[in-house]
Design a protein around this motif. Structure first.
Motif, PDB file in Angstrom:
ATOM      1  N   LEU A 144      43.194  51.239  45.229  1.00 27.19           N
ATOM      2  CA  LEU A 144      44.267  50.247  45.314  1.00 27.19           C
ATOM      3  C   LEU A 144      43.729  48.851  45.006  1.00 27.19           C
ATOM      4  O   LEU A 144      44.379  48.066  44.291  1.00 27.19           O
ATOM      5  N   ALA A 145      42.551  48.512  45.519  1.00 26.68           N
ATOM      6  CA  ALA A 145      41.950  47.216  45.202  1.00 26.68           C
ATOM      7  C   ALA A 145      41.651  47.108  43.715  1.00 26.68           C
ATOM      8  O   ALA A 145      41.867  46.057  43.098  1.00 26.68           O
ATOM      9  N   VAL A 146      41.150  48.186  43.119  1.00 29.75           N
ATOM     10  CA  VAL A 146      40.863  48.188  41.682  1.00 29.75           C
ATOM     11  C   VAL A 146      42.150  47.999  40.888  1.00 29.75           C
ATOM     12  O   VAL A 146      42.202  47.230  39.925  1.00 29.75           O
ATOM     13  N   LYS A 147      43.203  48.700  41.307  1.00 25.49           N
ATOM     14  CA  LYS A 147      44.507  48.579  40.637  1.00 25.49           C
ATOM     15  C   LYS A 147      45.029  47.149  40.736  1.00 25.49           C
ATOM     16  O   LYS A 147      45.498  46.577  39.742  1.00 25.49           O
ATOM     17  N   MET A 148      44.972  46.559  41.923  1.00 22.91           N
ATOM     18  CA  MET A 148      45.449  45.186  42.100  1.00 22.91           C
ATOM     19  C   MET A 148      44.641  44.214  41.250  1.00 22.91           C
ATOM     20  O   MET A 148      45.211  43.295  40.642  1.00 22.91           O
ATOM     21  N   ALA A 149      43.322  44.414  41.190  1.00 24.03           N
ATOM     22  CA  ALA A 149      42.481  43.546  40.370  1.00 24.03           C
ATOM     23  C   ALA A 149      42.881  43.628  38.906  1.00 24.03           C
ATOM     24  O   ALA A 149      42.982  42.606  38.211  1.00 24.03           O
ATOM     25  N   GLY A 150      43.092  44.847  38.416  1.00 24.67           N
ATOM     26  CA  GLY A 150      43.495  45.015  37.023  1.00 24.67           C
ATOM     27  C   GLY A 150      44.848  44.390  36.742  1.00 24.67           C
ATOM     28  O   GLY A 150      45.042  43.735  35.713  1.00 24.67           O
ATOM     29  N   GLU A 151      45.800  44.582  37.662  1.00 23.34           N
ATOM     30  CA  GLU A 151      47.133  44.012  37.468  1.00 23.34           C
ATOM     31  C   GLU A 151      47.100  42.485  37.481  1.00 23.34           C
ATOM     32  O   GLU A 151      47.908  41.834  36.805  1.00 23.34           O
ATOM     33  N   ALA A 152      46.174  41.917  38.237  1.00 25.01           N
ATOM     34  CA  ALA A 152      46.060  40.459  38.303  1.00 25.01           C
ATOM     35  C   ALA A 152      45.392  39.875  37.066  1.00 25.01           C
ATOM     36  O   ALA A 152      45.483  38.662  36.828  1.00 25.01           O
ATOM     37  N   GLY A 153      44.700  40.710  36.295  1.00 21.85           N
ATOM     38  CA  GLY A 153      44.058  40.235  35.077  1.00 21.85           C
ATOM     39  C   GLY A 153      42.550  40.043  35.180  1.00 21.85           C
ATOM     40  O   GLY A 153      41.932  39.491  34.262  1.00 21.85           O
ATOM     41  N   PHE A 154      41.936  40.492  36.278  1.00 21.36           N
ATOM     42  CA  PHE A 154      40.485  40.410  36.387  1.00 21.36           C
ATOM     43  C   PHE A 154      39.822  41.442  35.476  1.00 21.36           C
ATOM     44  O   PHE A 154      40.357  42.528  35.246  1.00 21.36           O
TER      45      PHE A 154
END
Length: 280
Positions: A19-29
């Motif tokens: 979930l943290a990885v998904k959120m990071a990707g969605e944020a553009g990191f």
């Protein structure tokens, strides 16, 4: 390849793992600096092949790299400052060894250790011995060791030079302001490009007396008083290329009270990082 790549700490989000990885990707990191998934408290989960596959699959799915493993749990346990022949000291060394082996198995280039709160000579000696062990083990497995610390500029230089430049810095540009150990942009310029593995970036607002502490609120980048823009300029001036890592906390109430969720808050920081560091 871009001069800078932008990552975020796994613990910047309310849940770790995919979930943290998904959120990071969605944020553009571009990347996520992994924690240690509980470290010794959970029998070193990052050594488990299924856990490794879980992270690698999530990284591939969301277009996110893993540039570092930070021994987060070990840092909070405080065992770095224990004698190496104590139970805590032995567990510290084992945690470092397991983290380094996990990094080598996962293709993660750096492991980050702790050098905080060395407030007497005995603790400095223990942390230096730990760093020596980490560097030796890192060389054995082909993994770079970085260290986050709250030391003064002079102690930074003495500590790093005593290890022949083999230990690099996870330089948190917030720490010198909070701990009163220096002006981050000048420290960055003096330390020079070769001493850095990567940078941690976060922002705080001062309290009514003008001081930062662990209690003062973490805020989005550009909203605080920790020389965010000035430090970015110094990083560019020394010719650094590599990872800039957000260690903001996107689940904190003062951030969510702005009408943001974790991902939209993180996305604002990605935009701020691109604006001050550039995308060349």
């Amino acid at each position: 390849m871009a001069r800078f790549r932008f990552a975020v700490c796994e613990w910047s989000f309310p849940c770790w793992g995919s979930l943290a990885v998904k959120m990071a990707g969605e944020a553009g990191f571009d990347g996520v600096q992994l924690g240690d998934a509980g470290g010794s408290m959970h029998n070193f989960p990052l050594r488990d092949k299924r856990v490794q596959e879980h992270y690698m699959e999530a990284g591939a799915r969301y277009g996110v790299a893993f540039p570092q493993i930070h021994l987060y749990t070990l840092g909070h346990q405080g065992y770095y400052r224990s004698r190496l022949d104590s139970l805590e000291g032995k567990l510290c060394l084992e945690s470092i060894r397991q983290g380094i082996i996990a990094a080598s198995e996962m293709g993660v280039p750096s492991v980050i250790i702790d050098g905080m709160r060395m407030n007497d000579e005995a603790k400095k000696r223990h942390v230096f011995q730990v760093a020596q062990y980490a560097v030796r083990t890192g060389e054995e497995y082909g993994v770079q060791i970085g260290m986050e610390t709250d030391m003064s500029l002079e102690d930074h230089i003495r500590f790093l030079d005593a290890l022949d430049g083999k230990l690099k810095l996870c330089f948190d540009a917030h720490n010198p302001v909070m701990y009163g150990t220096g002006y981050p942009p000048d420290m960055i310029r003096t330390l020079g490009r070769e001493r850095f593995d990567h940078f941690h970036i976060k922002e705080s607002q001062a309290n009514e007396d003008g001081y930062l502490s662990v209690e003062t609120p973490i805020v989005l980048m550009g909203q605080g008083c920790t020389y965010f823009r000035e430090s970015a300029q110094a990083v560019k001036e020394i010719g650094f290329e590599g990872w800039i890592v957000s260690e903001n906390f996107y689940f904190r109430p003062n951030i969510l009270e702005q009408g943001l969720d974790c991902v939209s808050a993180a996305r604002r920081d990605v935009e701020s990082l691109h604006a001050v560091y550039g995308t060349e």
